[in-house]
Write an enzyme that holds these catalytic residues in place. Structure first.
Site, PDB file in Angstrom:
ATOM      1  N   TYR A  82      35.195  51.082  30.002  1.00 42.47           N
ATOM      2  CA  TYR A  82      34.477  50.162  29.647  1.00 42.47           C
ATOM      3  C   TYR A  82      34.167  50.311  28.006  1.00 42.47           C
ATOM      4  O   TYR A  82      33.475  51.294  27.836  1.00 42.47           O
ATOM      5  CB  TYR A  82      33.122  49.927  30.377  1.00 42.47           C
ATOM      6  CG  TYR A  82      33.376  49.435  31.837  1.00 42.47           C
ATOM      7  CD1 TYR A  82      34.046  48.143  31.850  1.00 42.47           C
ATOM      8  CD2 TYR A  82      33.229  49.891  33.026  1.00 42.47           C
ATOM      9  CE1 TYR A  82      34.284  47.460  33.079  1.00 42.47           C
ATOM     10  CE2 TYR A  82      33.331  49.388  34.290  1.00 42.47           C
ATOM     11  CZ  TYR A  82      33.892  47.817  34.143  1.00 42.47           C
ATOM     12  OH  TYR A  82      33.989  47.573  35.535  1.00 42.47           O
ATOM     13  N   ASP A 129      38.804  42.860  31.963  1.00 37.54           N
ATOM     14  CA  ASP A 129      38.633  41.669  32.773  1.00 37.54           C
ATOM     15  C   ASP A 129      37.008  41.503  32.784  1.00 37.54           C
ATOM     16  O   ASP A 129      36.541  40.771  33.960  1.00 37.54           O
ATOM     17  CB  ASP A 129      39.249  41.597  34.150  1.00 37.54           C
ATOM     18  CG  ASP A 129      38.920  43.081  34.987  1.00 37.54           C
ATOM     19  OD1 ASP A 129      37.946  43.608  34.627  1.00 37.54           O
ATOM     20  OD2 ASP A 129      39.598  43.145  36.104  1.00 37.54           O
ATOM     21  N   HIS A 149      39.967  42.949  39.906  1.00 32.80           N
ATOM     22  CA  HIS A 149      38.565  43.525  39.654  1.00 32.80           C
ATOM     23  C   HIS A 149      37.874  43.801  41.426  1.00 32.80           C
ATOM     24  O   HIS A 149      36.631  43.397  41.407  1.00 32.80           O
ATOM     25  CB  HIS A 149      37.838  43.138  38.747  1.00 32.80           C
ATOM     26  CG  HIS A 149      36.710  44.098  38.366  1.00 32.80           C
ATOM     27  ND1 HIS A 149      36.493  44.507  37.071  1.00 32.80           N
ATOM     28  CD2 HIS A 149      35.684  44.871  38.881  1.00 32.80           C
ATOM     29  CE1 HIS A 149      35.791  45.255  36.889  1.00 32.80           C
ATOM     30  NE2 HIS A 149      35.221  45.541  37.884  1.00 32.80           N
TER      31      HIS A 149
HETATM   32  C1  HOC Z   1      30.432  43.427  32.781  1.00 27.60           C
HETATM   33  C2  HOC Z   1      30.468  44.625  33.313  1.00 27.60           C
HETATM   34  O1  HOC Z   1      33.457  47.916  37.712  1.00 27.60           O
HETATM   35  C3  HOC Z   1      31.863  46.791  39.372  1.00 27.60           C
HETATM   36  C4  HOC Z   1      31.918  47.881  38.380  1.00 27.60           C
HETATM   37  C5  HOC Z   1      31.142  47.718  37.282  1.00 27.60           C
HETATM   38  C6  HOC Z   1      31.054  46.453  36.745  1.00 27.60           C
HETATM   39  C7  HOC Z   1      30.521  46.274  35.137  1.00 27.60           C
HETATM   40  C8  HOC Z   1      31.101  44.844  34.613  1.00 27.60           C
HETATM   41  O2  HOC Z   1      30.613  46.786  39.985  1.00 27.60           O
HETATM   42  O3  HOC Z   1      32.868  46.171  39.548  1.00 27.60           O
END
Ligand code: HOC
Length: 385
Positions: free
Chosen positions: A129, A157, A249
């Site tokens: 990230y 994403d 995601h």
């Molecule tokens: C905008 C940041 O990947 C999840 C993890 C952390 C998410 C961070 C998103 O919970 O999907």
């Protein structure tokens, strides 16, 4: 008991019963009405017969590194919510079963702990990230490279956190032992779930121009994680990146995003048309993640051109419910499923799993989800706690 677990779905059912409410809410939650999270992908196998499948071999290579199966352990945050040993359980299981682990930026264990837990020569990737403070990102990336990480998967994403209502109904306490190791999230709002508490450092300004900078600061192969259409896959190819992960995601970001396998069909077709590429392709590798529960899910993606597929939540559920033995069992189940399904497909090796072995003609017909179904129920159910 563990010996009654027959498939990866079973781990999810057990995890729902045994996990702490807060941990379950974070791991299982998905965006908005959770439509993408349950999206079906209408791809069916077309097996071949009368091929000698006495011996079958489901090993492959991912970014040039050996893997015992065409899948890797994808990055998932906050591994200690499910078990005090967190991500290190994944590291040890990856070594034992010859698969590659992608280390998350938002791990509960520190990056070095996870790398130190690896066996000599064990291949690990790193999921990134990108921080608003690029010096932090630079240090992280260069440290990862120094520690021998073999691929940098930049998540693209998540310029903003998806709205995961199951998780938002939970409080994320400051003293949580499972708190992510180093996110720079001090002073953020902890009143609405784990995801909100850990995500404030992420840079929504990240854009295509930044990729040149990444090339300047590291020699690791760069892969974009979270590509959802052919136009962006083409752009990544034209920038000489090493590949893309076609992913929504885990349904946790944009609801109504398409499934990875559906995006794969589009990307393979268009990159052939525009650049004459065929897949699988050593120079530009396609990966898929999201919703993978069976070896058949993996084999469909491989047939359609993916190099490998990422698996996340099922492994969290496996070790959250049964500790390291659960993770071991999950990977063994997948090995067994690969062996059987390669035989039934008529494909002695992964190279023999070809596009003709999948009928993807209905891949773009989307399932219509209706209120009152299982996932709506599970979201509303969490309001009672
Ligand atoms: C905008 C940041 O990947 C999840 C993890 C952390 C998410 C961070 C998103 O919970 O999907």
């Amino acid at each position: 008991p563990l010996d009654e677990i027959l498939n990866l779905h079973d781990f999810e059912a057990i995890a729902r019963q045994v996990m702490a409410e807060k941990a379950w809410a974070y791991y299982s939650s998905a965006a908005d009405d959770e439509i993408t999270n349950r999206e079906n992908h209408a791809a069916y196998h077309r097996p071949r017969i009368l091929r000698d499948v006495t011996k079958v071999d489901w090993s492959t290579t991912i970014l040039g590194h050996k893997s015992s199966m065409p899948l890797y352990i994808t990055a998932t945050a906050l591994g200690k919510l499910g078990h005090p040993d967190g991500e290190m359980i994944l590291t040890r299981a990856a070594a034992k079963h010859g698969v590659i682990q992608m280390i998350p930026t938002l791990a509960s264990c520190s990056f070095d702990e996870i790398v130190d837990a690896a066996q000599p020569g064990q291949v690990q990737f790193f999921q990134l990230y990108v921080n608003k403070d690029r010096n932090i990102t630079k240090r992280l990336v260069q440290h990862a490279e120094k520690r021998g990480i073999k691929g940098l998967f930049i998540t693209v994403d998540a310029p903003q956190l998806g709205r995961r209502e199951k998780d938002m109904r939970m409080k994320f306490e400051a003293e949580d032992p499972s708190e992510v190791s180093k996110t720079g999230s001090k002073g953020v709002d902890r009143s609405q779930g784990a995801a909100r508490a850990i995500s404030s450092f992420i840079d929504p300004g990240l854009n295509w121009n930044d990729l040149k900078w990444f090339k300047d600061i590291t020699a690791m192969p760069l892969i974009l994680k979270g590509v959802q259409c052919w136009e962006d896959a083409l752009e990544a190819y034209d920038l000489n990146l090493a590949g893309v992960v076609l992913s929504n995601h885990g349904g946790r970001q944009l609801d109504f995003a398409r499934s990875g396998i559906e995006i794969l069909v589009e990307v393979v077709e268009k990159l052939k048309e525009k650049r004459g590429l065929t897949f699988p392709n050593e120079q530009f590798q396609l990966f898929v993640d999201g919703g993978v529960r069976r070896a058949t899910d993996v084999l469909k993606a491989v047939a359609l051109g993916a190099t490998a597929v990422g698996v996340g939540r099922p492994f969290l559920y496996a070790y959250s419910s049964y500790g390291p033995e659960g993770m071991d069992k999950a990977l063994q189940i997948l090995h067994d499923e690969f062996e059987m399904n390669l035989r039934l497909l008529g494909a002695p090796t992964i190279r023999d799993v070809v596009p003709e072995m999948v009928d993807a003609s209905n891949i773009h017909s989307h399932l219509v989800a209706v209120p009152g179904d299982r996932l709506y129920d599970s979201n509303y159910e969490s309001m009672q706690h």
